[in-house]
Design a protein around this motif. Structure first.
Motif, PDB file in Angstrom:
ATOM      1  N   ARG A 115       0.939   4.099  -2.914  1.00  0.00           N
ATOM      2  CA  ARG A 115       0.734   5.522  -2.609  1.00  0.00           C
ATOM      3  C   ARG A 115       1.868   6.365  -3.203  1.00  0.00           C
ATOM      4  O   ARG A 115       1.639   7.480  -3.689  1.00  0.00           O
ATOM      5  CB  ARG A 115       0.649   5.725  -1.097  1.00  0.00           C
ATOM      6  N   GLN A 116       3.083   5.835  -3.178  1.00  0.00           N
ATOM      7  CA  GLN A 116       4.190   6.540  -3.818  1.00  0.00           C
ATOM      8  C   GLN A 116       3.976   6.628  -5.323  1.00  0.00           C
ATOM      9  O   GLN A 116       4.270   7.668  -5.945  1.00  0.00           O
ATOM     10  CB  GLN A 116       5.503   5.816  -3.524  1.00  0.00           C
ATOM     11  N   ALA A 148       1.051   6.659  -6.874  1.00  0.00           N
ATOM     12  CA  ALA A 148       0.010   7.667  -7.098  1.00  0.00           C
ATOM     13  C   ALA A 148       0.563   9.079  -6.909  1.00  0.00           C
ATOM     14  O   ALA A 148       0.115  10.029  -7.580  1.00  0.00           O
ATOM     15  CB  ALA A 148      -1.164   7.428  -6.145  1.00  0.00           C
ATOM     16  N   GLY A 149       1.550   9.217  -6.013  1.00  0.00           N
ATOM     17  CA  GLY A 149       2.142  10.525  -5.757  1.00  0.00           C
ATOM     18  C   GLY A 149       2.901  11.089  -6.942  1.00  0.00           C
ATOM     19  O   GLY A 149       3.213  12.298  -6.963  1.00  0.00           O
ATOM     20  N   ALA A 177      -2.150   3.189 -10.044  1.00  0.00           N
ATOM     21  CA  ALA A 177      -2.083   2.793  -8.635  1.00  0.00           C
ATOM     22  C   ALA A 177      -3.432   2.264  -8.154  1.00  0.00           C
ATOM     23  O   ALA A 177      -3.496   1.255  -7.434  1.00  0.00           O
ATOM     24  CB  ALA A 177      -1.636   3.975  -7.773  1.00  0.00           C
ATOM     25  N   ASN A 178      -4.512   2.907  -8.559  1.00  0.00           N
ATOM     26  CA  ASN A 178      -5.844   2.456  -8.156  1.00  0.00           C
ATOM     27  C   ASN A 178      -6.168   1.091  -8.763  1.00  0.00           C
ATOM     28  O   ASN A 178      -6.761   0.223  -8.106  1.00  0.00           O
ATOM     29  CB  ASN A 178      -6.901   3.472  -8.563  1.00  0.00           C
ATOM     30  N   ASP A 197       0.835  -1.203   0.000  1.00  0.00           N
ATOM     31  CA  ASP A 197       0.000   0.000   0.000  1.00  0.00           C
ATOM     32  C   ASP A 197       0.871   1.255   0.000  1.00  0.00           C
ATOM     33  O   ASP A 197       0.574   2.224  -0.715  1.00  0.00           O
ATOM     34  CB  ASP A 197      -0.923  -0.008   1.219  1.00  0.00           C
ATOM     35  N   GLY A 198       1.949   1.219   0.781  1.00  0.00           N
ATOM     36  CA  GLY A 198       2.861   2.368   0.787  1.00  0.00           C
ATOM     37  C   GLY A 198       3.490   2.589  -0.570  1.00  0.00           C
ATOM     38  O   GLY A 198       3.624   3.736  -1.038  1.00  0.00           O
TER      39      GLY A 198
END
Length: 471
Positions: free
Chosen positions: A14-15, A17-18, A27-28, A10-11
């Motif tokens: 999130r990176q 998506a960032g 990412a989704n 998950d981390g």
């Protein structure tokens, strides 16, 4: 609260998506693999009882067990409301499908043009496992067989689709798997740790309900022997009576059935057999249609052995006995306690593979490669690397000592078991054995047989180093 593997992935997502732009969508999309329930595919020959088993596991009679058209297509059962279905064509287009009486699906396309069917229904069971029902292998038509193989083996487009990708498999067979079934198992994209065998129709095993030996007990003993013979393809073999499980878990049994069965309570077993072998409407206390009805929900074993419970305890007692004797509880335990655990690693492997693929095609490839490299270096994902090496070694040299070491690590639940010791072994002894295995792995690097073994030894050295240090 998520486990370390989910938290690490998950981390990383999130990176991703960032990075902005379409990386958010990527990412989704990858995240749906991470947070959706494990996907278990049910495969086997035609009439092996796959749909009956799926109904029992879901707890609702939603998978067609008789309609040939419906069982010719792959169907993905997942939790969701309202109850609905969509048919996905081979060209990727989605078509709403009408549900008759809330269960039977009217297919808007010919079965030869269908990749699979998505089926949603509110289900507590499906919140934990998504189930994929498949056509029978080696059937009377080429279409059925190829539809299953598209999903599981041959790499057609739907195999790569996230809604079809499976994390584990349940393979149904009868008394002895055939040669082609063993060959099929070896070609599935799973390890033995994520493959569960089911000895189906256990209530008619051996001589059947009327034989000298209880078929369920006989099936259990045979399944134990089969598990040893098939250890290279499945991690366990569970005997199950699909009919008894379906009846007891889907609300099919009624007080009327119990009352009909209770009429046979006073009869000797051979008299019961004569009644069900006869078409004479005057043979016995129930009519031919009533006999057929009881056979449809109970089978011969349920009729013969459930008569007393039906007479003394009614439908409730009979239903509880069917559930207990069907073997479905043992199957659920195997799916959740073992298969689902390895499925987490399998899904993590798929996510890392998707990230690797994205890194080759996306303009932000360097940042994505950095994210993936950090994930692979995360100690929480070490077992994922072990699984990847294990899969490669199974293809390259399944009987190598390295392959066995990787299997030991994956099958273990404690540090002691990862180095082949009993779970209660004191930490100093665990560290000492890890150090011994570390030295042995380092020595093996001097004479390897393949690139797969080279990579596996690197992983073993990393694993034993951490264990020797007490981690």
């Amino acid at each position: 609260m998520s486990d370390p593997i989910h938290a690490a992935l998950d981390g990383g997502l999130r990176q991703l998506a960032g990075l902005g732009g379409d990386c958010v969508d990527h990412a989704n999309a990858i995240g749906t693999i991470l947070w959706s329930p494990p996907r278990v595919i049910v495969v086997g020959r035609l009439k092996a009882g796959k749909s009956t088993l799926v109904n029992a596991l879901i707890g609702a009679p939603v998978a067609e067990t008789a309609a040939l058209e419906a069982t010719n297509v792959v169907t993905v059962y997942q939790d969701g409301a309202p109850s609905r279905a969509e048919v996905i064509g081979l060209d990727g287009t989605r078509h709403p499908a009408h549900l008759q009486r809330g269960t039977t699906i009217e297919l808007p396309l010919p079965t030869t043009d269908i990749a699979y069917v998505d089926r949603w229904l509110p289900s507590a069971a499906l919140r934990e496992l998504t189930l994929i029902d498949t056509p029978g292998l080696s059937t009377l038509t080429v279409d059925n067989d190829s539809a299953t193989r598209r999903v599981t083996i041959d790499g057609f487009e739907q195999t790569r689709n996230a809604s079809i990708d499976a994390d584990a498999a349940v393979f149904l067979f009868d008394a002895a798997p055939r040669v082609d079934e063993i060959e099929f198992l070896s070609r599935l994209p799973f390890t033995p740790l994520t493959m569960l065998g089911v000895l189906s129709r256990a209530d008619s095993f051996g001589e059947g309900a009327w034989g000298r030996r209880d078929p369920l007990d006989h099936a259990a003993q045979h399944a134990s022997r089969l598990a040893g013979r098939l250890a290279e393809v499945v991690h366990a073999v569970t005997p199950v009576s699909g009919l008894m499980a379906q009846t007891s878990h889907t609300g099919m049994l009624t007080e009327r059935h119990a009352a009909l069965l209770a009429r046979l309570h006073h009869l000797a077993p051979l008299d019961v057999l004569r009644i069900f072998d006869s078409d004479d409407p005057t043979a016995g206390p129930i009519t031919p249609p009533e006999r057929a009805e009881l056979l449809g929900v109970l089978g011969e074993y349920g009729i013969l052995n459930g008569r007393g419970l039906a007479a003394t305890g009614g439908a409730a007692a009979l239903n509880a006995w069917l559930a207990e004797r069907s073997g479905i509880a043992a199957l659920r335990h195997a799916l959740h306690a073992s298969t689902a655990r390895y499925a987490v690693l399998h899904r993590a492997h798929r996510i890392l593979a998707r990230l690797d693929q994205l890194a080759f095609t996306h303009p932000a490839r360097e940042q994505i490669r950095s994210i993936t490299a950090n994930l692979r270096g995360n100690p929480a994902l070490l077992l994922v690397t072990v699984l990847e090496d294990y899969q490669r070694m199974l293809d390259t040299d399944p009987h190598a000592a390295v392959t066995e070491d990787l299997h030991t690590i994956l099958a273990a639940t404690t540090p002691a078991e990862r180095v082949g010791l009993d779970a209660g072994t004191p930490p100093p002894q665990v560290a000492a054995e890890a150090q011994r295995r570390l030295v042995a792995a380092q020595q093996r690097t001097l004479a390897t047989r393949s690139a797969a073994e080279d990579a596996a030894l690197v992983t073993l050295i990393r694993t034993y180093t951490a264990l020797a240090a007490g981690h």
